[in-house]
Design an enzyme around this catalytic site. Structure first.
Site, PDB file in Angstrom:
ATOM      1  N   GLU A  32       0.569  -1.228  -0.023  1.00 14.11           N
ATOM      2  CA  GLU A  32       0.034  -0.167   0.033  1.00 14.11           C
ATOM      3  C   GLU A  32       0.937   1.128  -0.050  1.00 14.11           C
ATOM      4  OE1 GLU A  32      -2.841  -0.629   3.297  1.00 14.11           O
ATOM      5  OE2 GLU A  32      -3.552  -1.882   2.170  1.00 14.11           O
ATOM      6  N   LYS A  91     -15.486  -2.220   2.617  1.00 15.20           N
ATOM      7  CA  LYS A  91     -14.754  -2.982   1.569  1.00 15.20           C
ATOM      8  C   LYS A  91     -15.559  -3.277   0.753  1.00 15.20           C
ATOM      9  CE  LYS A  91     -10.614  -3.661   3.889  1.00 15.20           C
ATOM     10  NZ  LYS A  91      -9.669  -4.972   4.754  1.00 15.20           N
TER      11      LYS A  91
HETATM   12  C1  PEP Z   1      -6.829  -4.088   5.126  1.00 17.47           C
HETATM   13  O1  PEP Z   1      -6.478  -5.263   6.261  1.00 17.47           O
HETATM   14  O2  PEP Z   1      -6.855  -3.229   6.721  1.00 17.47           O
HETATM   15  C2  PEP Z   1      -6.247  -4.555   4.247  1.00 17.47           C
HETATM   16  C3  PEP Z   1      -6.445  -3.405   3.446  1.00 17.47           C
HETATM   17  O3  PEP Z   1      -5.765  -5.509   3.762  1.00 17.47           O
HETATM   18  P1  PEP Z   1      -6.141  -6.391   3.140  1.00 17.47           P
HETATM   19  O4  PEP Z   1      -7.170  -5.482   1.559  1.00 17.47           O
HETATM   20  O5  PEP Z   1      -5.145  -7.262   2.439  1.00 17.47           O
HETATM   21  O6  PEP Z   1      -7.585  -6.692   3.458  1.00 17.47           O
HETATM   22 MG    MG Z   2      -8.078  -4.024   7.247  1.00 20.44          MG
END
Ligand code: PEP
Ligand code: MG
Length: 412
Positions: free
Chosen positions: A199, A331
């Site tokens: 990231e 998400k």
């Molecule tokens: C997270 O865990 O907040 C994250 C962005 O990671 P991933 O996309 O690998 O789940």
């Molecule tokens: Mg996370």
């Protein structure tokens, strides 16, 4: 009535160089909405399946086999598009077609509708009259599954510029801290090569405390007062440390083994010592009681569920009942369709759970999550700091802040 006239899917690549899918939804042969699908590395057990059998090709095949079912639908009718997807795959976790199918078609359709209507995407995702900008949370240092061997066990150290006066100011502060942290790490460790995590956070070979100390030092060097101008946050992604067989959190780098009680003490100490404002997945994905203890103990800290709540309305209800968090990550591809994710957001808002809309570690240059973050009333937006796939989102936030100033949205 405007209608979807064509849908086309294709295979493209994400920021890790892995195959993903991209979908174009076209309204009235003219208005193109385009969306591509991100992927996680630390994936919660209760997330939907992104691609059937892990294969983007199978998802693409499902799109090619079924796209005609969406032709003729009004692209703004998110519920109708969602219901059509559910007629094709009614499994809880979208295991037949992949959550990526639902993700890409619903977001691309809404983008196509926004182009047809000549209004920004966030406006058609909400009917709230007054919206506020989420604070951009920047990832300044990475570890765990996002950065690999030798890096800290904590997956992410984040900077939250909550004292900033504007979006541009907030973004600038995040960049400054990220840059200064690089200087601090070079001074501290001759082996630091400037390597970065998925990231964009720095990925040094140091332990958790050294990483947090260096992050504090970077803020102080710039004259920022921790807790006033800026604060640090962390994502422990604790399910990646939790070993259910021995019921211990195994910290490989720090060579620590902690049971649930010790983990709560460990996290409490980090919150107090580093004045953290934000702690994500402080304990593992099934530990609603331990998360409750922390939520109770630190009402002014964002005690946030990610793998705990996985953008799932049913699990969020459980977390609300057991008071296991006061904030939750949104998400979209943990949930599947944009409709699923907006239902989750509504439930969170109705129950005073603060929303943090988030990118994934494997991203594309899409920036619709910025619109989703604004429309859902998210308090923060976790979109990284550097790297093209992160910058595209930050720059969209800056563009929207100009647009919305004219139209009367409140600034930070
Ligand atoms: C997270 O865990 O907040 C994250 C962005 O990671 P991933 O996309 O690998 O789940
Ligand atoms: Mg996370």
């Amino acid at each position: 009535m405007q209608k979807i006239t064509s849908i086309k899917g294709r295979l493209i690549y994400d920021s890790r160089g892995n195959k993903t899918i991209e979908v174009d939804v076209i309204t009235d042969n003219k208005y193109v909405g385009r969306t591509s699908v991100p992927s996680g590395a630390s994936v919660g057990r209760n997330e939907v399946i992104n691609f059937p059998n892990g294969k983007p090709e199978q998802c693409l095949m499902a799109i090619n086999d079924n796209y005609k079912k969406f032709l003729g639908i009004d692209p703004i009718d998110l519920k109708c598009i969602h219901d059509t997807i559910r007629e094709i795959d009614n499994t809880d976790n979208y295991s037949n077609i992949g959550g990526a199918f639902a993700f890409a078609i619903t977001i691309a359709a809404m983008e196509s509708a926004s182009k047809f209507l000549h209004v920004p995407l966030f406006k058609i995702l909400t009917n709230k009259p007054k919206l506020e900008f989420p604070i951009p949370l920047g990832n300044i240092l990475g570890g765990g599954l996002h950065a690999g061997i030798g890096t800290p066990d904590i997956q992410e150290i984040l900077i939250c510029p909550h004292g900033s006066k504007s979006i541009r100011d907030a973004v600038e502060i995040n960049f400054n801290v990220h840059k200064e942290l690089c200087n601090v790490l070079y001074e501290k460790n001759l082996n630091f090569t400037g390597g970065r995590s998925d990231e964009g956070g720095w990925a040094p070979e140091i332990n958790n405390e050294e990483a947090l100390e260096a992050s504090c030092k970077a803020c102080e060097n710039l004259g920022y007062v921790l807790g006033k101008d800026v604060s640090l946050g962390i994502d422990l992604a604790s399910s990646t440390q939790w070993d259910p067989k021995c019921e211990q959190y195994i910290y490989k780098h720090n060579k620590l083994q902690l049971d649930e009680e010790k983990q709560i003490e460990f996290v409490s100490d980090l919150i107090e010592r580093y004045k953290l404002i934000y702690v994500e997945d402080a304990t593992h994905q099934d530990s609603f009681e331990a998360m409750h203890e922390l939520t109770n103990k630190f009402p002014n800290v964002f005690i946030t569920g990610d793998d705990l709540t996985t953008t799932n309305k049913r699990i969020l209800s459980h977390a609300i009942k057991s008071k296991s968090c006061n904030a939750a990550i949104l998400k979209v591809n943990q949930a599947g369709s944009l409709y699923d994710a907006l239902q989750f957001a509504q439930h969170a808002n109705e129950n005073d759970i603060k929303i943090i809309t988030s990118h994934r570690s494997g991203e594309t240059i899409d920036s619709q999550i910025v619109h989703i973050g604004i429309s859902t009333g998210s308090k923060m937006l976790k979109i990284g700091v550097v790297g093209g796939e992160r910058i595209s989102k930050i720059n969209e936030l800056i563009r929207l802040s100009e647009y919305d100033l004219i139209h009367g949205m409140t600034q930070l």
